[in-house]
Write a protein that holds these residues in place. Structure first.
Motif, PDB file in Angstrom:
ATOM      1  N   HIS A   1      -9.791 -14.672  32.137  1.00  0.00           N
ATOM      2  CA  HIS A   1     -10.143 -13.358  32.726  1.00  0.00           C
ATOM      3  C   HIS A   1     -11.461 -13.582  33.648  1.00  0.00           C
ATOM      4  CE1 HIS A   1     -11.180 -12.845  28.762  1.00  0.00           C
ATOM      5  NE2 HIS A   1     -12.343 -12.203  29.052  1.00  0.00           N
ATOM      6  N   ALA A   2     -11.734 -12.457  34.441  1.00  0.00           N
ATOM      7  CA  ALA A   2     -13.223 -12.488  35.136  1.00  0.00           C
ATOM      8  C   ALA A   2     -13.719 -11.381  34.279  1.00  0.00           C
ATOM      9  CB  ALA A   2     -12.883 -11.773  36.678  1.00  0.00           C
ATOM     10  N   ALA A   3     -15.110 -11.722  34.138  1.00  0.00           N
ATOM     11  CA  ALA A   3     -15.799 -10.532  33.316  1.00  0.00           C
ATOM     12  C   ALA A   3     -17.011 -10.292  34.363  1.00  0.00           C
ATOM     13  CB  ALA A   3     -16.145 -11.092  31.970  1.00  0.00           C
ATOM     14  N   LEU A   4     -17.248  -9.134  34.775  1.00  0.00           N
ATOM     15  CA  LEU A   4     -18.431  -8.480  35.498  1.00  0.00           C
ATOM     16  C   LEU A   4     -19.254  -7.581  34.773  1.00  0.00           C
ATOM     17  CD1 LEU A   4     -15.865  -7.885  38.610  1.00  0.00           C
ATOM     18  CD2 LEU A   4     -17.260 -10.089  38.015  1.00  0.00           C
ATOM     19  N   ILE A   5     -20.431  -7.243  35.493  1.00  0.00           N
ATOM     20  CA  ILE A   5     -21.106  -6.080  34.696  1.00  0.00           C
ATOM     21  C   ILE A   5     -21.726  -5.294  35.901  1.00  0.00           C
ATOM     22  CG2 ILE A   5     -23.270  -7.501  34.367  1.00  0.00           C
ATOM     23  CD1 ILE A   5     -23.171  -6.226  31.448  1.00  0.00           C
ATOM     24  N   ASP A   6     -21.734  -3.890  35.692  1.00  0.00           N
ATOM     25  CA  ASP A   6     -22.337  -3.128  36.672  1.00  0.00           C
ATOM     26  C   ASP A   6     -23.699  -3.005  36.071  1.00  0.00           C
ATOM     27  OD1 ASP A   6     -23.272  -1.030  38.013  1.00  0.00           O
ATOM     28  OD2 ASP A   6     -21.717   0.457  37.384  1.00  0.00           O
ATOM     29  N   LEU A   7     -24.659  -3.600  36.988  1.00  0.00           N
ATOM     30  CA  LEU A   7     -26.481  -3.676  36.536  1.00  0.00           C
ATOM     31  C   LEU A   7     -26.892  -2.260  36.582  1.00  0.00           C
ATOM     32  CD1 LEU A   7     -27.240  -6.773  38.653  1.00  0.00           C
ATOM     33  CD2 LEU A   7     -26.646  -6.673  36.191  1.00  0.00           C
ATOM     34  N   GLU A   8     -26.240  -1.262  37.206  1.00  0.00           N
ATOM     35  CA  GLU A   8     -26.835   0.053  37.002  1.00  0.00           C
ATOM     36  C   GLU A   8     -26.536   0.418  35.757  1.00  0.00           C
ATOM     37  OE1 GLU A   8     -26.095   2.610  40.277  1.00  0.00           O
ATOM     38  OE2 GLU A   8     -26.647   0.894  41.660  1.00  0.00           O
ATOM     39  N   THR A   9     -25.205   0.583  35.237  1.00  0.00           N
ATOM     40  CA  THR A   9     -24.836   1.194  33.933  1.00  0.00           C
ATOM     41  C   THR A   9     -24.877   0.180  32.759  1.00  0.00           C
ATOM     42  OG1 THR A   9     -22.644   1.149  34.468  1.00  0.00           O
ATOM     43  CG2 THR A   9     -23.685   3.027  35.175  1.00  0.00           C
TER      44      THR A   9
ATOM     45  N   ALA B   1     -22.285  -1.423  32.321  1.00  0.00           N
ATOM     46  CA  ALA B   1     -20.705  -1.309  31.714  1.00  0.00           C
ATOM     47  C   ALA B   1     -20.098  -2.751  32.181  1.00  0.00           C
ATOM     48  CB  ALA B   1     -20.028  -0.189  32.533  1.00  0.00           C
ATOM     49  N   VAL B   2     -19.146  -3.185  31.169  1.00  0.00           N
ATOM     50  CA  VAL B   2     -18.527  -4.494  31.523  1.00  0.00           C
ATOM     51  C   VAL B   2     -17.148  -4.241  31.992  1.00  0.00           C
ATOM     52  CG1 VAL B   2     -17.561  -6.288  30.205  1.00  0.00           C
ATOM     53  CG2 VAL B   2     -19.755  -5.550  29.604  1.00  0.00           C
ATOM     54  N   PHE B   3     -16.883  -5.106  33.021  1.00  0.00           N
ATOM     55  CA  PHE B   3     -15.377  -5.104  33.601  1.00  0.00           C
ATOM     56  C   PHE B   3     -14.578  -6.180  33.217  1.00  0.00           C
ATOM     57  CE2 PHE B   3     -17.791  -1.938  36.050  1.00  0.00           C
ATOM     58  CZ  PHE B   3     -17.002  -0.997  36.308  1.00  0.00           C
ATOM     59  N   ILE B   4     -13.488  -6.191  32.759  1.00  0.00           N
ATOM     60  CA  ILE B   4     -12.681  -7.358  32.679  1.00  0.00           C
ATOM     61  C   ILE B   4     -11.306  -7.157  33.447  1.00  0.00           C
ATOM     62  CG2 ILE B   4     -13.358  -7.837  30.476  1.00  0.00           C
ATOM     63  CD1 ILE B   4     -10.417  -7.002  29.467  1.00  0.00           C
ATOM     64  N   ILE B   5     -11.067  -8.455  34.163  1.00  0.00           N
ATOM     65  CA  ILE B   5      -9.952  -8.201  35.348  1.00  0.00           C
ATOM     66  C   ILE B   5      -9.156  -9.374  34.973  1.00  0.00           C
ATOM     67  CG2 ILE B   5      -9.436  -8.450  37.739  1.00  0.00           C
ATOM     68  CD1 ILE B   5     -12.324  -7.403  38.053  1.00  0.00           C
ATOM     69  N   GLY B   6      -7.746  -9.069  34.950  1.00  0.00           N
ATOM     70  CA  GLY B   6      -6.553 -10.027  34.823  1.00  0.00           C
ATOM     71  C   GLY B   6      -6.641 -10.907  33.638  1.00  0.00           C
ATOM     72  N   GLY B   7      -6.316 -12.219  33.964  1.00  0.00           N
ATOM     73  CA  GLY B   7      -6.258 -13.043  33.070  1.00  0.00           C
ATOM     74  C   GLY B   7      -4.714 -13.509  32.607  1.00  0.00           C
ATOM     75  N   GLU B   8      -4.626 -14.413  31.565  1.00  0.00           N
ATOM     76  CA  GLU B   8      -3.215 -14.516  30.839  1.00  0.00           C
ATOM     77  C   GLU B   8      -3.270 -14.060  29.373  1.00  0.00           C
ATOM     78  OE1 GLU B   8      -0.437 -18.365  30.118  1.00  0.00           O
ATOM     79  OE2 GLU B   8      -2.330 -18.800  30.809  1.00  0.00           O
ATOM     80  N   GLY B   9      -2.211 -13.333  29.183  1.00  0.00           N
ATOM     81  CA  GLY B   9      -2.097 -12.821  27.837  1.00  0.00           C
ATOM     82  C   GLY B   9      -1.008 -13.493  27.221  1.00  0.00           C
ATOM     83  N   PRO B  10      -0.270 -13.260  26.176  1.00  0.00           N
ATOM     84  CA  PRO B  10       0.805 -13.837  25.370  1.00  0.00           C
ATOM     85  C   PRO B  10       2.215 -13.569  26.143  1.00  0.00           C
ATOM     86  CG  PRO B  10      -0.450 -12.209  23.746  1.00  0.00           C
ATOM     87  CD  PRO B  10      -1.008 -12.222  25.423  1.00  0.00           C
TER      88      PRO B  10
END
Length: 156
Positions: A103-111, A113-122
């Protein structure tokens, strides 16, 4: 003639005693305070009901600042007044999102807060996005409001 400079990098072991299960394809972010987070990933061996995927969030706290008070300093040479106690990784959360890897992991530099997007699961590829829910520091809110009201009262 063109001059190019190639800098060769070398790596030293930073953390050989990490407490998490070995993994790959995880997300990793660092916030504005220096805190590092490892999010999810694919495991070598099945772990509980999530199988080969993880949803755990591991966190390395930010490094401690060097002492600023003169009596806490060990020397007058500022290069040596750096704390050397290594921070410890902690299991910060087991969030409700589906265990995943890639998955992609991003961070909002103002707050921060971590975002995760998509990826592969079970059950296959995931098409979702999650945002870390941040808590409010009520002591900080109360102190800010108290200072604000004191300033308002002093102007009356």
């Amino acid at each position: 003639m063109r001059f190019t400079h190639r800098r060769e990098g070398s790596y030293d072991v930073f953390e050989s005693r990490a407490p998490w299960t070995p993994r790959f394809a995880m997300g990793a972010v660092a916030d504005s305070t220096g805190r590092v987070k490892i999010l999810g990933g694919q495991l070598q061996e099945e772990e509980g009901v999530e199988g080969l995927f993880s949803r755990r969030v591991w966190e390395l706290p930010p490094p401690e600042a060097a002492p600023t008070n003169w009596w806490e300093k060990k020397t007058s040479d500022e290069r040596l007044n750096v704390r050397t106690t290594p921070p410890e990784w902690i299991l910060a959360a087991v969030p409700p999102w589906t265990a995943r890897a890639g998955h992609a992991a991003l961070i909002d530099l103002e707050t921060d807060a971590v975002f995760i997007i998509g990826g592969e699961g079970p059950s296959g590829f995931l098409a979702d996005a999650w945002k870390e829910a941040l808590t409010i520091d009520m002591v900080n809110v109360y102190t800010t409001l108290e200072l604000f009201f004191q300033e308002v009262i002093s102007t009356l």
